[in-house]
Design an enzyme around this catalytic site. Sequence first.
Site, short mmCIF file in Angstrom:
data_model
loop_
_atom_site.label_atom_id
_atom_site.label_comp_id
_atom_site.label_asym_id
_atom_site.label_seq_id
_atom_site.Cartn_x
_atom_site.Cartn_y
_atom_site.Cartn_z
N LEU A 1 0.95 -1.28 -0.07
CA LEU A 1 0.03 -0.10 -0.16
C LEU A 1 0.81 1.34 0.00
CD1 LEU A 1 -2.95 -1.11 2.71
CD2 LEU A 1 -2.72 -1.44 0.08
N HIS B 1 -3.55 4.20 -2.30
CA HIS B 1 -4.37 3.22 -1.49
C HIS B 1 -5.17 3.91 -0.27
CE1 HIS B 1 -1.56 0.31 -3.53
NE2 HIS B 1 -2.73 0.06 -3.99
N GLY C 1 -9.41 3.73 -7.81
CA GLY C 1 -8.61 4.94 -8.21
C GLY C 1 -8.88 5.45 -9.57
N LYS D 1 1.64 7.43 -8.18
CA LYS D 1 2.14 6.25 -7.23
C LYS D 1 1.53 5.08 -7.61
CE LYS D 1 2.56 9.23 -3.31
NZ LYS D 1 3.52 9.16 -2.11
P1 AMP Z 1 -3.82 -2.18 -6.78
O1 AMP Z 1 -3.45 -2.28 -5.60
O2 AMP Z 1 -2.70 -1.37 -7.83
O3 AMP Z 1 -4.92 -2.93 -7.55
O4 AMP Z 1 -4.67 -0.68 -6.72
C1 AMP Z 1 -5.79 -0.71 -5.79
C2 AMP Z 1 -6.90 0.48 -6.08
O5 AMP Z 1 -5.92 1.49 -5.85
C3 AMP Z 1 -7.23 0.74 -7.23
O6 AMP Z 1 -8.58 0.98 -7.37
C4 AMP Z 1 -6.12 1.53 -7.92
O7 AMP Z 1 -7.09 2.51 -9.03
C5 AMP Z 1 -6.03 2.36 -6.83
N1 AMP Z 1 -4.71 3.16 -7.08
C6 AMP Z 1 -3.59 2.71 -7.23
N2 AMP Z 1 -2.77 3.53 -7.30
C7 AMP Z 1 -3.37 4.94 -7.29
C8 AMP Z 1 -2.80 6.44 -7.36
N3 AMP Z 1 -1.44 6.66 -7.48
N4 AMP Z 1 -3.84 7.23 -7.14
C9 AMP Z 1 -5.12 6.78 -6.98
N5 AMP Z 1 -5.48 5.40 -6.69
C10 AMP Z 1 -4.71 4.58 -6.78
#
Ligand code: AMP
Length: 287
Positions: A33, A37, A147, A184
């Site tokens: 995270l 996140h 996100g 990020k």
């Molecule tokens: P992940 O762990 O990469 O599957 O991401 C989990 C959630 O966090 C997803 O909804 C992503 O779009 C969101 N997320 C990841 N990176 C970012 C970021 N830099 N800004 C906003 N949301 C993010």
Amino acid sequence: MKTAETIQQVREIVKQWHREGLSVGLVPTMGYLHEGHLNLISRARKENDRVVVSIFINPTQFSPNEDLASYPCDWDRDAASCETAGTDLIFHPEPSEMYPEGFVSFVDMDVLTKELCGLSRPVHFRGVCTVVSKLFHIVQPDRAYFGEKDAQQLAVIRRMVQDLNFDIEVVGCPIVREADGLAKSSRNTYLSAEERQAALVLSQSIFAGKRLAQQGETDAEVIRQAMRQIIEVEPLAKIDYVKIVDLSTMQQIDVLDRPFLAAIAVYIGKTRLIDNFMFQPTGGANV
Ligand code: AMP
């Protein structure tokens, strides 16, 4: 904060919350995270009585040639971050809990998944839709937080919720960036110092494209070319795609006369990174 590794445990906890009339927000993640996140978790914290974070590196959304085996994880750090951010329950299942022997049912989608990341990652959205559907059924949240960093994923999930009648509000949250602009991502950890510097071409390209849109440019090709040129000067960068699509259909457009998504995927060395901006031309406001 509670943690659960089985579907049964989650169901029992959430059933009790529902009996008490408490609202539940879900933040699905693959862990490792970062503030992107944590921003989703804080938003969920503000808008719900209880917050569930799932941490699950979902194997079905990775192709065999992708980074499933090397995807970063740090359970202790993630658990501490979740607790600080006000999480009530972490759901942290083993792959065998989510995909037991004999699992053969998948959720798939047409059209929206055929462009952008769907082209270079053919099984990706089938895996995402399947795991998110499962999480929705297991947790039964009132709201789920995603996100805008993964803008196509957000559009796909909104569509799935509508098409399959999930009674869940999907909440999209803005992209969180490093101080120098890089979006990020858990995958940023793969970058060497030199690659980390080179990766700045992604956000530079996004900011330049957005500036052109804000100045009233309506020719998609002009914006795409300007964005490509910024990336192409960086020797460590290899473009997967630079595309502009209709925000609701994810189909490529040439004239920017409706809400659109400008999205890029770029390899920096072996690491594939994505970034995007969304824009509403009429009135020039962001969407
Ligand atoms: P992940 O762990 O990469 O599957 O991401 C989990 C959630 O966090 C997803 O909804 C992503 O779009 C969101 N997320 C990841 N990176 C970012 C970021 N830099 N800004 C906003 N949301 C993010």
